[in-house]
Design a protein around this motif. Structure first.
Motif, PDB file in Angstrom:
ATOM      1  N   PHE A   1     -19.721  76.207 -14.556  1.00 60.70           N
ATOM      2  CA  PHE A   1     -19.293  77.509 -15.079  1.00 60.70           C
ATOM      3  C   PHE A   1     -19.759  77.654 -16.523  1.00 60.70           C
ATOM      4  CE2 PHE A   1     -15.942  74.391 -15.709  1.00 60.70           C
ATOM      5  CZ  PHE A   1     -15.641  74.532 -17.054  1.00 60.70           C
ATOM      6  N   ASP A   2     -19.846  78.898 -16.957  1.00 58.95           N
ATOM      7  CA  ASP A   2     -20.231  79.188 -18.332  1.00 58.95           C
ATOM      8  C   ASP A   2     -19.058  78.848 -19.254  1.00 58.95           C
ATOM      9  OD1 ASP A   2     -20.873  80.234 -20.774  1.00 58.95           O
ATOM     10  OD2 ASP A   2     -20.887  82.328 -20.109  1.00 58.95           O
ATOM     11  N   PRO A   3     -19.218  77.837 -20.135  1.00 60.33           N
ATOM     12  CA  PRO A   3     -18.091  77.431 -20.988  1.00 60.33           C
ATOM     13  C   PRO A   3     -17.742  78.496 -22.020  1.00 60.33           C
ATOM     14  CG  PRO A   3     -20.085  76.282 -21.660  1.00 60.33           C
ATOM     15  CD  PRO A   3     -20.436  77.054 -20.411  1.00 60.33           C
ATOM     16  N   GLY A   4     -18.649  79.464 -22.192  1.00 60.61           N
ATOM     17  CA  GLY A   4     -18.401  80.536 -23.163  1.00 60.61           C
ATOM     18  C   GLY A   4     -17.688  81.734 -22.556  1.00 60.61           C
ATOM     19  N   HIS A   5     -17.412  81.709 -21.251  1.00 61.17           N
ATOM     20  CA  HIS A   5     -16.694  82.830 -20.628  1.00 61.17           C
ATOM     21  C   HIS A   5     -15.330  82.974 -21.296  1.00 61.17           C
ATOM     22  CE1 HIS A   5     -14.200  85.001 -17.739  1.00 61.17           C
ATOM     23  NE2 HIS A   5     -15.322  85.541 -17.306  1.00 61.17           N
ATOM     24  N   GLU A   6     -15.108  84.151 -21.903  1.00 63.95           N
ATOM     25  CA  GLU A   6     -13.948  84.307 -22.777  1.00 63.95           C
ATOM     26  C   GLU A   6     -12.604  84.076 -22.088  1.00 63.95           C
ATOM     27  OE1 GLU A   6     -13.071  87.717 -25.544  1.00 63.95           O
ATOM     28  OE2 GLU A   6     -15.215  87.403 -25.956  1.00 63.95           O
ATOM     29  N   GLY A   7     -12.424  84.699 -20.937  1.00 67.96           N
ATOM     30  CA  GLY A   7     -11.134  84.594 -20.249  1.00 67.96           C
ATOM     31  C   GLY A   7     -10.835  83.167 -19.839  1.00 67.96           C
ATOM     32  N   LEU A   8     -11.847  82.471 -19.350  1.00 73.11           N
ATOM     33  CA  LEU A   8     -11.662  81.090 -18.915  1.00 73.11           C
ATOM     34  C   LEU A   8     -11.433  80.171 -20.116  1.00 73.11           C
ATOM     35  CD1 LEU A   8     -11.581  78.965 -16.718  1.00 73.11           C
ATOM     36  CD2 LEU A   8     -14.089  78.923 -16.714  1.00 73.11           C
ATOM     37  N   ALA A   9     -12.259  80.329 -21.147  1.00 74.34           N
ATOM     38  CA  ALA A   9     -12.119  79.492 -22.350  1.00 74.34           C
ATOM     39  C   ALA A   9     -10.734  79.673 -22.962  1.00 74.34           C
ATOM     40  CB  ALA A   9     -13.209  79.844 -23.359  1.00 74.34           C
ATOM     41  N   GLU A  10     -10.235  80.910 -22.906  1.00 70.20           N
ATOM     42  CA  GLU A  10      -8.911  81.202 -23.452  1.00 70.20           C
ATOM     43  C   GLU A  10      -7.813  80.460 -22.686  1.00 70.20           C
ATOM     44  OE1 GLU A  10      -8.638  85.523 -24.618  1.00 70.20           O
ATOM     45  OE2 GLU A  10      -6.867  85.341 -23.328  1.00 70.20           O
ATOM     46  N   GLN A  11      -7.923  80.437 -21.352  1.00 69.25           N
ATOM     47  CA  GLN A  11      -6.937  79.719 -20.533  1.00 69.25           C
ATOM     48  C   GLN A  11      -6.977  78.220 -20.817  1.00 69.25           C
ATOM     49  OE1 GLN A  11      -4.448  80.635 -18.584  1.00 69.25           O
ATOM     50  NE2 GLN A  11      -4.867  82.796 -18.924  1.00 69.25           N
ATOM     51  N   LEU A  12      -8.195  77.665 -20.927  1.00 74.89           N
ATOM     52  CA  LEU A  12      -8.327  76.230 -21.210  1.00 74.89           C
ATOM     53  C   LEU A  12      -7.696  75.917 -22.563  1.00 74.89           C
ATOM     54  CD1 LEU A  12     -11.984  75.441 -19.994  1.00 74.89           C
ATOM     55  CD2 LEU A  12      -9.838  75.135 -18.777  1.00 74.89           C
ATOM     56  N   ALA A  13      -7.990  76.746 -23.563  1.00 73.68           N
ATOM     57  CA  ALA A  13      -7.463  76.519 -24.917  1.00 73.68           C
ATOM     58  C   ALA A  13      -5.936  76.623 -24.921  1.00 73.68           C
ATOM     59  CB  ALA A  13      -8.069  77.517 -25.893  1.00 73.68           C
ATOM     60  N   ARG A  14      -5.420  77.622 -24.198  1.00 71.66           N
ATOM     61  CA  ARG A  14      -3.970  77.810 -24.157  1.00 71.66           C
ATOM     62  C   ARG A  14      -3.285  76.593 -23.535  1.00 71.66           C
ATOM     63  NH1 ARG A  14      -0.736  82.770 -21.173  1.00 71.66           N
ATOM     64  NH2 ARG A  14       1.341  81.915 -21.550  1.00 71.66           N
ATOM     65  N   THR A  15      -3.881  76.066 -22.469  1.00 76.87           N
ATOM     66  CA  THR A  15      -3.315  74.881 -21.821  1.00 76.87           C
ATOM     67  C   THR A  15      -3.370  73.678 -22.761  1.00 76.87           C
ATOM     68  OG1 THR A  15      -4.093  75.743 -19.704  1.00 76.87           O
ATOM     69  CG2 THR A  15      -3.455  73.423 -19.757  1.00 76.87           C
ATOM     70  N   ARG A  16      -4.518  73.458 -23.388  1.00 75.11           N
ATOM     71  CA  ARG A  16      -4.633  72.317 -24.324  1.00 75.11           C
ATOM     72  C   ARG A  16      -3.615  72.433 -25.445  1.00 75.11           C
ATOM     73  NH1 ARG A  16     -10.114  73.476 -24.028  1.00 75.11           N
ATOM     74  NH2 ARG A  16     -10.118  74.317 -26.134  1.00 75.11           N
ATOM     75  N   GLU A  17      -3.479  73.653 -25.989  1.00 69.77           N
ATOM     76  CA  GLU A  17      -2.556  73.840 -27.117  1.00 69.77           C
ATOM     77  C   GLU A  17      -1.111  73.604 -26.699  1.00 69.77           C
ATOM     78  OE1 GLU A  17      -3.741  77.690 -28.552  1.00 69.77           O
ATOM     79  OE2 GLU A  17      -5.691  76.837 -29.143  1.00 69.77           O
ATOM     80  N   ASP A  18      -0.750  74.060 -25.500  1.00 72.71           N
ATOM     81  CA  ASP A  18       0.644  73.900 -25.072  1.00 72.71           C
ATOM     82  C   ASP A  18       0.964  72.453 -24.714  1.00 72.71           C
ATOM     83  OD1 ASP A  18       3.180  75.315 -24.591  1.00 72.71           O
ATOM     84  OD2 ASP A  18       2.937  74.514 -22.565  1.00 72.71           O
ATOM     85  N   ARG A  19      -0.074  71.653 -24.480  1.00 74.03           N
ATOM     86  CA  ARG A  19       0.157  70.234 -24.190  1.00 74.03           C
ATOM     87  C   ARG A  19       0.676  69.487 -25.422  1.00 74.03           C
ATOM     88  NH1 ARG A  19      -2.230  67.285 -20.298  1.00 74.03           N
ATOM     89  NH2 ARG A  19      -3.177  68.296 -18.491  1.00 74.03           N
TER      90      ARG A  19
END
Ligand code: AMP
Ligand code: ZN
Ligand code: FE
Ligand code: FE
Length: 292
Positions: free
Chosen positions: A88-106
């Motif tokens: 997948f495109d790592p720059g896809h905004e919606g997906l990158a946002e979900q990944l970042a949100r999960t990492r941050e909440d961890r």
């Protein structure tokens, strides 16, 4: 070319972790170890991050193909499940946002688990967790807490830490934010990638989702099921093979390698070259497997 590869026996492992998440080896060491283990294709699938892709690509040994991926932590009706996303495109905004949100909440999640353990007498501090983490941006998980408990002499290894205090039934367990799997499917597909359901019947880890959820995901574009995985016994694998046939899904096998953090060895389960080819065909984006 394909025929020659068949004769030689192409070895494909589509699920590994590095120190970009909770694996113990840096991405460069994972790809070197993959080649040493006789693999021809390896996917790097760190939890909720693409942070290891560049280092793995830069260190790619000759003869090894790297499939950039990630293992997405998802939550469905209170059940935690993992989706393997590839190419997948790592720059896809919606997906990158979900990944970042999960990492941050961890982070607050791990802090709360450490607080509960320390309050109960375990010799743990946040600094001890940070000492187990490779760098800023690393996806922090329960294995890092396990490693801090090992370093403190409280338990001999990660397995014992999970069996005792870190499993989902433990009073010390705290959940973290996780994206809905249907939303994850939509985002990965929009980002040009393909999705394989990771260890769908690894019951030892906690509750598993019913087959109806897998059927719905299949209708939404799920490409495959990870069948050959050490946490699934022969009965579970047989069931999943049947389900894959019924739903028209590809079957994969992989190690879920975590370096020295788990017994899983690179290439202990592998994916058939035809299944791999189908996954690569279904990926629509600009990110392609990278050959060293
Ligand atoms: P987390 O994502 O923080 O909830 O932690 C879950 C991760 O811990 C899984 O992805 C596994 O890699 C790891 N894990 C689960 N059970 C064990 C175990 N028994 N021993 C070592 N690692 C484990
Ligand atoms: Zn892991
Ligand atoms: Fe997993
Ligand atoms: Fe994994």
């Amino acid at each position: 070319m394909i025929a020659a590869d068949r004769v030689r026996g192409v070895r494909i492992d589509l699920h590994t972790h590095s120190s970009a998440s909770d694996g113990t080896e840096p991405p460069a060491a994972v790809v070197r170890a993959a080649r040493d283990a006789g693999l021809d294709v390896v996917a790097l699938t760190d939890h909720d991050t693409t942070g290891g892709w560049a280092a793995a690509a830069a260190a790619l040994p000759a003869g090894l193909t790297l499939v950039p991926g990630a293992e997405l932590s998802c939550g469905h009706a209170g059940i935690s499940l993992h989706l393997l996303a590839y190419l997948f495109d790592p720059g896809h905004e919606g997906l990158a946002e979900q990944l970042a949100r999960t990492r941050e909440d961890r982070l607050p999640r791990a802090r709360e688990m450490v607080r509960r353990l320390a309050a109960d007498g375990y010799s743990l501090t946040w600094a001890a967790i940070e000492a187990q983490v490779a760098r800023d941006g690393t996806t922090i998980g329960r294995p890092h807490i396990a490693d801090a408990l090992v370093a403190a002499g409280a338990v001999p290894d990660r397995d014992t830490a999970f069996a005792g205090v870190l499993n989902a039934r433990s009073p010390y367990f705290v959940p973290h934010y996780a994206v809905d799997p249907h939303e994850a499917m939509r985002l990965v597909t929009a980002a040009g990638g393909v999705v394989v359901f990771a260890h769908p019947r690894a019951a030892r880890r906690g509750r598993i989702v019913p087959d109806e959820v897998i059927a719905t995901l299949a209708a939404e574009g799920l490409a495959g099921l990870e069948v050959d995985h050490r946490d699934q016994d022969e009965a579970a694998r047989r069931h999943l093979r049947g389900l894959a046939t019924d739903l028209g899904l590809v079957v994969t096998g992989s190690s879920d390698y975590h370096g020295t953090g788990k017994a899983n060895r690179l290439g202990e389960n592998t994916t058939d070259p035809d299944a791999y080819a189908e996954l690569v065909d279904r990926a629509r984006g600009a990110v392609r497997p990278l050959s060293g």
